[in-house]
Structures are given as C-alpha cells and as structure tokens.
Scaffold this active site. Structure first.
Site, PDB file in Angstrom:
ATOM      1  N   LYS A  53      22.870 -14.078  33.776  1.00 25.79           N
ATOM      2  CA  LYS A  53      22.367 -13.843  32.378  1.00 25.79           C
ATOM      3  C   LYS A  53      22.270 -12.134  32.187  1.00 25.79           C
ATOM      4  O   LYS A  53      22.871 -11.558  31.257  1.00 25.79           O
ATOM      5  CB  LYS A  53      20.837 -14.510  32.260  1.00 25.79           C
ATOM      6  CG  LYS A  53      20.954 -15.894  32.017  1.00 25.79           C
ATOM      7  CD  LYS A  53      19.614 -16.683  32.154  1.00 25.79           C
ATOM      8  CE  LYS A  53      19.690 -18.077  32.005  1.00 25.79           C
ATOM      9  NZ  LYS A  53      18.539 -18.892  32.276  1.00 25.79           N
ATOM     10  N   GLN A  97      12.498 -17.754  33.218  1.00 25.01           N
ATOM     11  CA  GLN A  97      13.061 -18.759  34.031  1.00 25.01           C
ATOM     12  C   GLN A  97      12.315 -19.911  34.456  1.00 25.01           C
ATOM     13  O   GLN A  97      11.369 -19.624  35.194  1.00 25.01           O
ATOM     14  CB  GLN A  97      13.842 -17.991  35.174  1.00 25.01           C
ATOM     15  CG  GLN A  97      15.058 -18.786  35.949  1.00 25.01           C
ATOM     16  CD  GLN A  97      16.116 -19.060  34.948  1.00 25.01           C
ATOM     17  OE1 GLN A  97      16.629 -18.271  34.253  1.00 25.01           O
ATOM     18  NE2 GLN A  97      16.722 -20.494  35.044  1.00 25.01           N
ATOM     19  N   ASP A 120      15.397 -19.163  24.170  1.00 27.19           N
ATOM     20  CA  ASP A 120      15.677 -20.482  24.884  1.00 27.19           C
ATOM     21  C   ASP A 120      15.358 -21.631  23.796  1.00 27.19           C
ATOM     22  O   ASP A 120      15.637 -22.696  23.958  1.00 27.19           O
ATOM     23  CB  ASP A 120      14.639 -20.877  25.989  1.00 27.19           C
ATOM     24  CG  ASP A 120      15.363 -20.313  27.358  1.00 27.19           C
ATOM     25  OD1 ASP A 120      16.636 -20.756  27.446  1.00 27.19           O
ATOM     26  OD2 ASP A 120      14.624 -20.254  28.361  1.00 27.19           O
TER      27      ASP A 120
END
Ligand code: NAP
Length: 284
Positions: A53, A97, A120
């Site tokens: 990422k 995460q 997200d």
C-alpha cells in the site's frame, strides 16, 4: 480455452490514470492526496499488504504514513491514534489493517474512522450508502472486480451473476455492485444447497470463499466469466485462488489468475479512494 484477464496490466493502466489525476489535483490545489495506514502487531501477511500500500502511494505520487503499533496496543491507544489522524490535514484516508489482534474490538475501530476518511469503505454509514447507490467510496476488492469487468468490456446488465461468499468486505458489497450494474444476482454461502447447481447458472461467477481450488470445472457453465477473489496458500506454500484455474480455464470464456488477478486491483482502488477523499476534502 479462456481469455486470461491480466489484472497487472489493468491495474497498471488504472494506476497511471490515478497518478495523472493526482498530479493535476496537486497542480490545482497544492495538496498531495495522503493515506495513513495503521498496523497493529506482527502478522507477516498484513505487513506485506501494508508495504504494498505504501509502495502504491509512492508510485502514484501520494503522501503516505505507516503507523506501526505493538501487538499489545490497547483500544484507547488505537482510538487515540485514529483521532490524531482524523485531525491531520495531510491525511485524507485512514486505513486500519485487518485483522486486528484478538483483544481489540474491530467493529468499534471501524466505527471510529471518520466516514469522509474511510477509504476502505467499511464504516456502517458508507456500507449503507452503497446499499442505496449513493456513495463516495466503494470497498476496494469488489470495486476492483467491477473495474476489471469494465476494462474487459464485460457487460453485467441482464447477466446471471453468482457470488460465492457473503462476507461484509467482499461477498455482500460485490453482490450489491453487480446488482447496481443490473445483473441478476444470487449469493451463495456455506449453507447453500447444491452449490454446483447454482454456480452452473452463472454467466459471471465471482468466488470469494478462502478455500484453495474449491471451484472445479464441473461447477462452471461453458463460456462463463470467472473472477477468483481467493488468496490462499496451497500445500506447497504457493499463492493460489479459490478456483481450480487449470481445469476451469478450459471451460470459461474469461478467467482471472491468482496471483496477477484481483489482488493487484485492490490496492489500485485504495488509491482511487484516497484521491477521491482528497478531492472531497478540498471541496469542503
Ligand atoms: P470470509 O469472511 O471467511 O468469508 C468466506 C465466505 O465463504 C463466507 O460467506 C462463507 O459462508 C463462504 N463459504 C465458506 N465455505 C463455503 C463452502 N463450502 N461453500 C460455499 N460457501 C462457503 O472471507 P473473505 O474475507 O470474504 O475472503 C474470501 C477470500 O478472498 C479469502 O481467500 C481472502 O484471502 C480473499 N480476499 C482477497 C482479497 C484480494 O485483494 N484479492 C481481498 C479480500 C479477501 P458462510 O457465511 O456461510 O460462513
């Protein structure tokens, strides 16, 4: 023999477009889109995802921060980290995460991410917005699948679409996006009776189960498009999908490989969401 959908090539093209739009945004506003990734603990797979990422951000010319927190981080400490990032003007997207260590409440963490920085798209508000088709962000993996279908000029409208898997991060939003694209959508899961009978109806079959080589050729209609979201390690430790690629490619009209399929699209859509979050912040 199926056409092999080249996720890497599609992602490269999409990322070039994102980088160019990001540069144009910077020239207009003086702002670099910024992403903060928070990782708690030492999970090796998560560390690889986070590294990718960060690399994706650098290649796109975005600003990024990685916040590594120890496995024993408390809920209060994690929430105050999110709060700090919430108030950081350089940061437009916050990603925590997952999975988190067991003692942390994942749901409460997702709820704490401000909806306008939720790149997200896991926050219940953003999930609800997807349901009604009025959203700013789409969850990255299903959005990546839709982007692939678009690049491949595979029209979803009127097609029988079958999704195997009903998780909140892949299966359910995937079904919703196919529905928004006017597919006739069926969602299967572990309680589905005669799964193969359902999957054989699919013109477009999206598989997100988490079991290596689970979908075999006898479960697929001749000429179907097969999208494999799965990321598993086989007995030899090699990365593989949920679909028996060798068998199914002989029957499908198009198929995604693992690796080199959906996986690379996921980070691409994270970059897309980060740019979108920066644009929205600039407009506020
Ligand atoms: P998950 O939360 O474990 O959900 C798995 C789903 O598969 C569940 O809905 C489950 O049904 C269903 N399932 C399990 N066994 C089944 C069976 N025998 N028959 C039919 N359905 C069955 O997993 P996830 O987070 O959605 O991830 C799925 C896969 O995608 C994993 O391999 C994951 O690593 C991968 N993934 C890849 C990316 C990417 O970027 N490519 C991103 C996210 C996830 P129930 O609901 O009934 O239990």
């Amino acid at each position: 023999m199926a056409h092999i959908i080249d996720g890497k090539a599609i992602a490269a093209s999409a990322r070039l477009d994102i980088a160019q739009r990001g540069q144009a945004f910077f020239e207009k506003t003086g702002i670099r889109p910024g992403l903060a990734v928070v990782i708690v603990g030492e999970d090796p797979a998560s560390k690889v995802y986070v590294r990718n990422k960060k690399k994706g951000c650098e290649e796109a010319g975005f600003y990024s921060e990685v916040h590594e927190m120890p496995a024993e981080t408390t809920m209060d400490e994690l929430l105050s980290k999110i709060d700090e990032l919430k108030n950081n003007e350089k940061i437009h997207g916050i990603l925590v995460q997952l999975p988190l260590p067991k003692h942390l409440d994942e749901k409460a963490v997702i709820d704490a991410i401000p909806t306008e920085k939720d790149v997200d798209a896991f926050h219940p508000v953003n999930t609800g917005k997807i349901m009604i088709g009025d959203y700013n962000f789409l969850p990255c993996t299903p959005a990546g699948v839709m982007k692939m279908l678009e690049y491949e000029k595979i029209d979803v409208s009127g097609k029988e679409c079958v999704v195997i898997g009903r998780s909140n991060i892949v299966g359910k939003p995937m079904a919703m996006l196919l529905l928004h694209a006017n597919g006739t959508v069926t969602v299967c899961h572990s309680r589905t009776k005669d799964l193969a009978e359902v999957t054989r109806r699919a013109d477009i079959l999206v598989v997100a189960i988490g079991k290596a080589n689970f979908v075999t050729a006898d479960m697929v209609k001749e000429g179907a498009v097969v999208i494999d979201v799965g990321m598993n390690r086989n007995a030899e430790g090699k990365l593989c999908g949920d679909v028996d690629f060798e068998g199914v490619k002989e029957k499908a009209s198009a198929i995604t490989p693992v690796p080199g399929g959906v996986g690379v699209m996921t980070i691409t859509m994270l970059l897309e969401n980060t740019l979108r979050a920066a644009e929205l912040a600039a407009n506020r």
